[in-house]
Design an enzyme around this catalytic site. Structure first.
Site, PDB file in Angstrom:
ATOM      1  N   ASP A 120      -9.122   2.692  -2.704  1.00  0.00           N
ATOM      2  CA  ASP A 120     -10.061   3.124  -1.668  1.00  0.00           C
ATOM      3  C   ASP A 120     -11.352   3.634  -2.303  1.00  0.00           C
ATOM      4  OD1 ASP A 120      -8.067   2.405   0.013  1.00  0.00           O
ATOM      5  OD2 ASP A 120      -7.473   4.442   0.545  1.00  0.00           O
ATOM      6  N   ASP A 149       0.845  -1.201   0.000  1.00  0.00           N
ATOM      7  CA  ASP A 149       0.000   0.000   0.000  1.00  0.00           C
ATOM      8  C   ASP A 149       0.881   1.253   0.000  1.00  0.00           C
ATOM      9  OD1 ASP A 149      -2.418   1.326  -0.014  1.00  0.00           O
ATOM     10  OD2 ASP A 149      -2.693   1.254   2.154  1.00  0.00           O
ATOM     11  N   GLU A 169       2.730   5.017  -4.159  1.00  0.00           N
ATOM     12  CA  GLU A 169       2.682   5.882  -5.362  1.00  0.00           C
ATOM     13  C   GLU A 169       3.953   6.697  -5.569  1.00  0.00           C
ATOM     14  OE1 GLU A 169       0.131   5.442  -3.155  1.00  0.00           O
ATOM     15  OE2 GLU A 169      -0.792   4.099  -4.612  1.00  0.00           O
TER      16      GLU A 169
END
Ligand SMILES: *[C@@H]1O[C@H](CO)[C@@H](O)[C@H](O)[C@H]1NC(C)=O
Ligand SMILES: *[C@@H]1O[C@H](CO)[C@@H](O)[C@H](O)[C@H]1NC(C)=O
Ligand SMILES: *[C@@H]1O[C@H](CO)[C@@H](O)[C@H](O)[C@H]1NC(C)=O
Length: 973
Positions: free
Chosen positions: A652, A479, A482
């Site tokens: 999400d 997670d 990015e």
């Protein structure tokens, strides 16, 4: 609760004193909008530390206001002011052409023009043409290394004559056109617009035919088609699934399906920079903030051909472990090992298959990777839970965050060996001056692994191997990659002594939203929600948010965004992309573009590759943790080629009907991006779900390759057993999923060999029917199963089309009735809550296995075959079986099935031993009751014939050597 061990009651403390965090280099005028406030707070009883919570100052999160070029009415259009290049010295080479492009006249619109470029055209194979344009002087140009991102090469020497794609050009001003030889169509043409090639801005255009059908260009939450008017920003972004904006991954590939000729081609731009693609009625404009033009054209001619051509050139997806096709349960808020075992037991109690339990950041000690919370997840207890789980053939997948906690140097007891090991191995991103780049994520101030540093892999592998000794996980969930930072710039550089610093936003409040159509009166959901809400100590949201600073309409220039020679203005490039975050600063919720890698590369050049880097490193690490076994990874940020190592979840999303709808186009897109192992958070992540939505979504999600229910910290519980109707709907649909797992696994195997994903658009399987182009409310699993879900509240029906009729026949999965629908007819199907429409296509044979609680147990059950005859009474199918876990598969089994003229033949080959017998065969679409059914020489007396379907059961005694031990012939006459 987010910070329970140290700070239970103060999760919402807002802002630290302004002096607590000094200005980083990236903080500009937004600072003046900052108002200081200090909230005192109380420490929880469990800790003597942290009597005051320090949060990131809000000014450290805002960045510099950027005015996205596409919204700037005064923005200069490069096509208007630039003159382009002129082609000289064109030569043929063994595989194509080489020439030089000379700048006609400088325009220096969003950077400085390169005077001279090289043009290289390679006919790489009969199906693939490569056009490369790059500066002659590469001193300041980032050329994406082949060692980092696969570069499709020249397959074999291809005489130009074999290629259906032809490169044509105009010398001055230079433009080029790709023509399909067989049809004469122009597939791609830059004619009429100049090529713009500057140090921080590259632009080219292609014309498109009116009424085009373009798909691809991710990642975004959007319909399947990229329709005229769509603006795509390709810049990896940590954000909760806003519609039509840039989100986690970057996939610069589009597919252009042309219905006038029934041909399809694909265009891939191999480039890691921030990009924008603007799709219009008759054109497509591509803008890049750096690098080289490395374009690949795939000739198709079918859309399926394009997908397999593209995916095999970026890297075929890995074959997933069989167990990963089981059901996954997760939530943010499984806040103790006791809670985790309670959930596992509940699934068992309600007889809902649970293959894998997941933990979000709750399990960590203060959100540090590779740790466990000593209070909530005491190691011995946690290990006992995992031992039980494994003894029951179930699995465990924890989250691993991207950033590494930076301990406070002022606190001697703040020890974090993983950090120290990384310092010793010199594996973290730096500031331009060589100091550590320090951002902030969940644990507080953090550093960032540099996947280009030579020691990074070994350091990461060791961390994974060591941790697995303590916490025996089965796969990894990546997670925040990015890569995310909650502050702009290296905000911790002078302040890490104040660690831990907390996120500058409110986390974990009860969710306040409900799905569309939620009935606020007399609802058990609402009562439940209220009980959660009122027991929570709610602190108001921070009064200012970053986004409020973007509404100004008076700004039309970007004073910070000046041109600079060489590599240019790294943090504030002259062309401002429409990055979705707050002030649009590239460093919001991301590591700053000027963070520097070991080889000197600024993050600016490779931002979109950070998630790709950690995924590769994690894949390699898991090969060490589980020698010889297939790694299982689900990653948030992806790039072309990520599918070799990972699956992806949709991020999400929100508990609302719209997000259930968008899960289908997102899944189809990830199929063509070469990442077939895809699913979204079923029942929805952000916000509260409700019974009806969760019921529908548990049923839809069961047909996606990756099937996981996951939830936000502050939302109501949404495990499928929470509502009896959802539990029932889930049991029904899981029985189907687990029954067809052999079919599904065979498709995942096919994906790993050809690149063709399991989940398919109707327009891929029926490419000549234009009316199917826009269908994104239905999808196919392989070629044989059509799913038509309900995607809206308060209905007991659904509309759907049945492609290929009247030539094709589609059977209801449950009743075996053939559907009666006309060509293109959108027919209404009954779909009461708890029922999802599933149809089997005539002409296909589906291998099945009796479902059990886990995939391990299912694999031990008897086999079955569902034979759905087409109008001519024929069908075919394939089964692939192996041990479900080896990387290098030695023993496998392939069984081909053919049914024709009243007989079903099985043709097994391979060495993988399947000992379970064939128990049943069901044949759909048999016109009349057979007199005799036989297996080989043996007559079978106990068959039934209902609804044009033959049910043959109890074949075990006749196939006791194993269903696929030898060829079989089953006949009905
Ligand atoms: C897309 O970009 C154009 C400028 O080229 C702009 O006018 C338009 O508003 C943008 N559309 C959306 C939906 O953002
Ligand atoms: C494309 O397919 C459609 C439907 O099969 C057919 O009517 C049409 O003639 C085809 N066009 C070409 C150029 O083959
Ligand atoms: C909401 O629930 C109440 C009580 O069951 C019922 O009377 C009402 O009709 C419902 N409203 C809607 C819009 O379904």
């Amino acid at each position: 609760m987010l910070f329970p061990t140290k700070t239970a009651s103060i999760v919402t403390a807002l802002l630290a004193a302004g002096s607590a965090v000094s200005a980083s280099s990236a903080v500009g005028k937004a600072k003046s909008t900052f108002s200081t406030s200090v909230l005192s707070s109380t420490a929880s009883a469990t800790s003597s530390a942290a009597s005051e919570v320090v949060s990131l100052a809000q000014w450290a999160t805002l960045g510099v206001t950027q005015y996205p070029n596409i919204f700037d009415p005064n923005a200069v259009d490069a096509n208007e002011v630039c003159s382009g290049y002129s082609l000289t010295g064109l030569k043929t080479t063994k595989t194509g052409l080489y020439g030089r492009l000379k700048l006609l006249k400088a325009c220096n619109v969003y950077g400085y023009d390169f005077d001279e470029l090289s043009l290289i055209v390679d006919y790489q194979s009969a199906e693939r043409l490569n056009v490369q344009i790059r500066p002659i002087d590469l001193t300041y140009v980032y050329v994406l290394p082949e060692t980092l991102v696969s570069k499709p090469g020249i397959d074999t020497f291809t005489p130009f004559i074999d290629s259906d794609l032809v490169f044509a050009y105009t010398a001055s001003p230079f433009s080029f056109t790709i023509v399909r030889k067989s049809t004469g169509e122009i597939l791609f043409s830059t004619a009429g617009n100049p090529l713009v090639y500057e140090n921080q801005f590259i632009q080219f255009n292609t014309s498109l035919p009116k009424g085009h059908f373009i798909t691809g260009l991710g990642e975004s939450i959007h319909g399947f088609q990229q329709e005229p008017g769509a603006n795509k920003t390709l810049y990896a972004n940590d954000v909760g699934d806003p519609i039509d904006a840039n989100i986690y991954g970057v996939h610069p590939i589009y597919v252009d399906q042309r219905y006038d000729t029934n041909t399809t081609h694909g265009v891939y731009l191999r480039n890691s920079h921030a990009q924008e693609v603007l799709i219009r009625d008759e054109s497509l404009t591509w803008r890049l903030l750096g690098g080289t033009l490395d374009l690949y054209f795939f000739s198709g001619t079918t859309v399926k051909d394009v997908i397999t051509q593209y995916v095999s050139s970026i890297g075929l997806p890995n074959l997933i472990p069989y167990w990963s096709l089981g059901f996954h349960q997760c939530r943010w808020g499984y806040n103790s090992s006791n809670r985790l075992s309670e959930v596992i037991e509940n699934f068992r109690k309600f007889n809902i298959p649970l293959e894998t339990i997941w933990t979000d950041i709750d399990y960590m000690d203060s959100y540090k990777d590779f740790t466990t919370d000593p209070y909530r997840y005491p190691l011995e207890k946690f290990q006992a839970v995992l031992d039980d789980l494994h003894a029951n053939h179930q699995h465990f997948v924890p989250i691993v965050d991207a950033a590494i906690y930076h301990p406070s140097p002022l606190n001697e007891s703040d020890i974090y060996p993983v950090f120290d090991d990384g310092i010793a191995a010199d594996v973290y991103l730096k500031n331009p001056d060589g100091s550590l780049y320090i951002g902030a994520v969940w644990p507080g101030y953090t550093v960032y692994p540099d996947w280009l540093a030579s020691g990074a892999q070994d350091w990461w592998t060791k961390a994974m191997v060591d941790w697995h000794q303590k916490v025996p996980f089965d796969g990894i969930w990546l997670d925040m990659n990015e890569v995310s930072s909650f502050c702009v710039g290296s905000c911790g550089s002078q302040n890490y002594s104040q660690n831990p610093v907390h996120p500058p936003f409110d986390v974990g409040n009860p969710a306040t939203t409900f799905p569309l159509g939620f009935n606020m009166t007399n609802s058990t959901d609402l009562q439940y929600y209220n009980s959660v809400w009122y027991t929570y100590t709610h602190t108001p949201e921070p009064s200012t948010t970053a986004s409020t600073t973007t509404s100004s309409t008076t700004v039309s220039t970007n004073p910070m965004n000046t041109k600079a020679p060489g590599k240019g203005n790294i943090n504030y490039p002259p062309y401002a992309i429409n990055h979705q975050q707050g002030t649009h600063d590239l460093a919001i919720h991301a590591v700053s573009p000027n963070a520097t890698h070991a080889d000197g590369t600024p993050e600016y050049d490779v931002h979109n590759l950070w998630g790709y880097g950690i995924t590769n490193a994690t894949y390699n690490a898991l090969l060490e943790v589980f020698p010889g076994k297939r790694p299982f990874i689900i990653s948030r940020s992806t790039f072309p080629g990520s599918g070799r190592w990972t699956g992806h979840w949709g991020g999400d999303n929100s508990a609302d009907w719209a997000y259930m709808y968008f899960s289908i186009p997102q899944a189809l897109s990830f199929g063509l991006f070469g990442i077939p192992m895809f699913g979204v958070d079923v029942c929805g992540f952000n916000g509260n779900t409700d019974m009806e939505l969760c019921n529908r979504w548990m049923q839809l999600g069961a047909f996606f390759p990756f099937y996981r229910n996951h939830n936000y910290l502050g939302a109501i519980d949404q495990e499928p057993y929470v509502w009896e109707s959802v539990a029932e709907a889930t049991r029904t649909v899981m029985a189907i999923r687990y029954e067809i797992l052999p079919y599904y696994y065979t498709l995942m195997y096919e994906a790993s060999k050809t690149g063709m994903p399991a989940l398919r658009a109707l327009s891929w399987e029926f490419p000549d029917d234009k009316s199917l182009a826009s269908v994104e409310t239905q999808f196919l699993i392989g070629e044989a199963i059509l799913v038509t879900p309900v995607l809206e509240p308060h209905v007991n029906y659904v509309k759907g089309v049945f492609p290929g009729v009247p030539d094709e026949v589609w059977y209801d999965y449950y009743t075996h009735e053939p559907v009666s629908a006309g060509p293109g007819e959108n027919i209404t199907l009954s779909a009461p809550l708890g029922h999802i429409n599933v149809h089997i296509r005539g002409g296909y044979i589906i291998p099945t296995q009796k479902p059990a609680y886990t995939t391990t147990e299912s694999r031990k059950n008897d086999w079955g075959l569902t034979v759905a005859l087409d109008k001519a009474g024929s069908a075919r199918g394939t089964l692939y079986v192996d041990d479900g876990e080896s990387v290098a598969v030695e023993d496998f089994l392939v069984v081909d099935f053919v049914a024709t003229q009243g007989s079903l033949y099985t043709f097994p080959r391979g060495t993988y031993d399947v000992c379970q017998p064939l128990a049943s065969v069901t044949v759909l679409g048999v016109d009349s009751k057979p007199r005799v059914v036989s297996l080989g020489e043996s007559k079978i007396s106990n068959f039934t014939y209902v609804n044009n379907t033959i049910f043959v059961s109890n074949l075990q005694a006749l196939t006791s050597a194993g269903a696929w031990a030898a060829p079989l012939v089953i006949s009905w006459v």
